[in-house]
Design a protein around this motif. Structure first.
Motif, short mmCIF file in Angstrom:
data_model
loop_
_atom_site.label_atom_id
_atom_site.label_comp_id
_atom_site.label_asym_id
_atom_site.label_seq_id
_atom_site.Cartn_x
_atom_site.Cartn_y
_atom_site.Cartn_z
N ALA A 70 0.84 -1.20 0.00
CA ALA A 70 0.00 0.00 0.00
C ALA A 70 0.87 1.25 0.00
O ALA A 70 1.97 1.25 0.55
CB ALA A 70 -0.91 0.00 1.22
N SER A 71 0.36 2.30 -0.58
CA SER A 71 1.09 3.57 -0.65
C SER A 71 0.89 4.41 0.61
O SER A 71 1.64 5.34 0.85
CB SER A 71 0.66 4.37 -1.88
OG SER A 71 -0.74 4.64 -1.81
N THR A 72 -0.12 4.09 1.40
CA THR A 72 -0.41 4.82 2.63
C THR A 72 -1.12 3.89 3.60
O THR A 72 -1.72 2.90 3.18
CB THR A 72 -1.30 6.06 2.35
OG1 THR A 72 -1.55 6.76 3.58
CG2 THR A 72 -2.61 5.69 1.70
N LEU A 73 -1.04 4.21 4.87
CA LEU A 73 -1.80 3.46 5.87
C LEU A 73 -3.10 4.16 6.23
O LEU A 73 -3.96 3.60 6.89
CB LEU A 73 -0.97 3.28 7.15
CG LEU A 73 0.25 2.39 7.03
CD1 LEU A 73 1.00 2.33 8.35
CD2 LEU A 73 -0.12 0.99 6.57
N LYS A 74 -3.26 5.40 5.77
CA LYS A 74 -4.48 6.16 6.09
C LYS A 74 -5.67 5.58 5.34
O LYS A 74 -5.60 5.34 4.14
CB LYS A 74 -4.29 7.63 5.75
CG LYS A 74 -3.27 8.30 6.68
CD LYS A 74 -3.22 9.78 6.45
CE LYS A 74 -2.31 10.43 7.47
NZ LYS A 74 -2.29 11.88 7.32
N LEU A 75 -6.75 5.36 6.06
CA LEU A 75 -7.93 4.73 5.47
C LEU A 75 -8.61 5.60 4.42
O LEU A 75 -9.30 5.09 3.55
CB LEU A 75 -8.93 4.35 6.56
CG LEU A 75 -8.44 3.26 7.51
CD1 LEU A 75 -9.46 3.02 8.62
CD2 LEU A 75 -8.15 1.97 6.77
#
Length: 155
Positions: A70-75
Motif C-alpha cells: 500500500a502507498s499509505t496506511l491512512k484509510l
C-alpha cells in the motif's frame, strides 16, 4: 467498537492498496541468518520471496497469507509519506490499514525488470529485508510508487 473492528469494516479508499494477493507459503529457509527467514510463496499469478523477522512473525510452510502493498496506511487514502519517514507507528491515533494486519514494514521499491511478454519483476527493500515479486504485469503494474508499506496476515 474497537479500533481493529473499525478498521476491518472500513477499507482504504483511492489508490492506497497497490497489490493485494493471497499466497500459499511453499518453503522457508532459516539457515542463513539467525533472526531472518526467507519465505517463498506463490499463487497462480505471482511468486515471491520475502525476508521476514521470524522471531517477530513466525510462519510455516503450507500456511496461507494475505500480502498487501500500500502507498499509505491512512484509510482515506491520503498520503502519509512525510509522516512515515519519522516512524509509521506514530502517524496518528486514528485507525489505519495496519490495524487489520499482523506484520507491517515500510520500504522502498528499488528496481523493476521485465520478465517476459506479460511479466514483471519488482524488488523492494524494507530496511534490508527484501521482497522479490515476479508475475503478471496486469497485477503488478500498480507498483509505481517509490515508497510502500508491506502488510501481512495469516488467512
Amino acid at each position: 467498537m474497537s479500533r481493529s473492528a473499525a478498521t476491518a469494516s472500513a477499507g482504504p479508499t483511492g489508490d492506497a492498496v497497490l497489490v493485494s494477493e493471497t499466497f500459499s507459503i511453499n518453503s522457508i529457509d532459516s539457515q542463513k541468518y539467525d533472526r531472518v527467514s526467507r519465505i517463498t510463496g506463490s499463487n497462480p499469478d505471482i511468486k515471491f520471496h520475502l525476508d521476514i523477522a521470524h522471531d517477530l512473525y513466525p510462519m510455516q510452510a503450507g500456511e496461507t497469507i494475505e500480502l498487501v502493498l500500500a502507498s499509505t496506511l491512512k484509510l482515506d487514502g491520503s498520503s502519509d509519506i512525510g509522516e512515515a519517514k519519522q516512524g509509521w507507528r506514530d502517524i496518528d491515533e486514528m485507525p489505519t490499514l495496519a490495524d487489520a494486519y499482523e506484520y507491517v514494514c515500510y520500504g522502498k521499491i528499488y528496481r523493476f525488470e521485465e520478465a517476459g511478454v506479460d511479466s514483471i519483476k519488482a524488488y523492494i527493500s524494507f530496511g534490508g529485508l527484501l521482497l522479490y515479486l515476479e508475475g503478471s504485469a496486469k497485477k503488478l503494474t500498480t507498483l509505481k510508487h517509490e515508497y510502500v508499506y508491506l502488510l501481512v496476515k495469516k488467512v
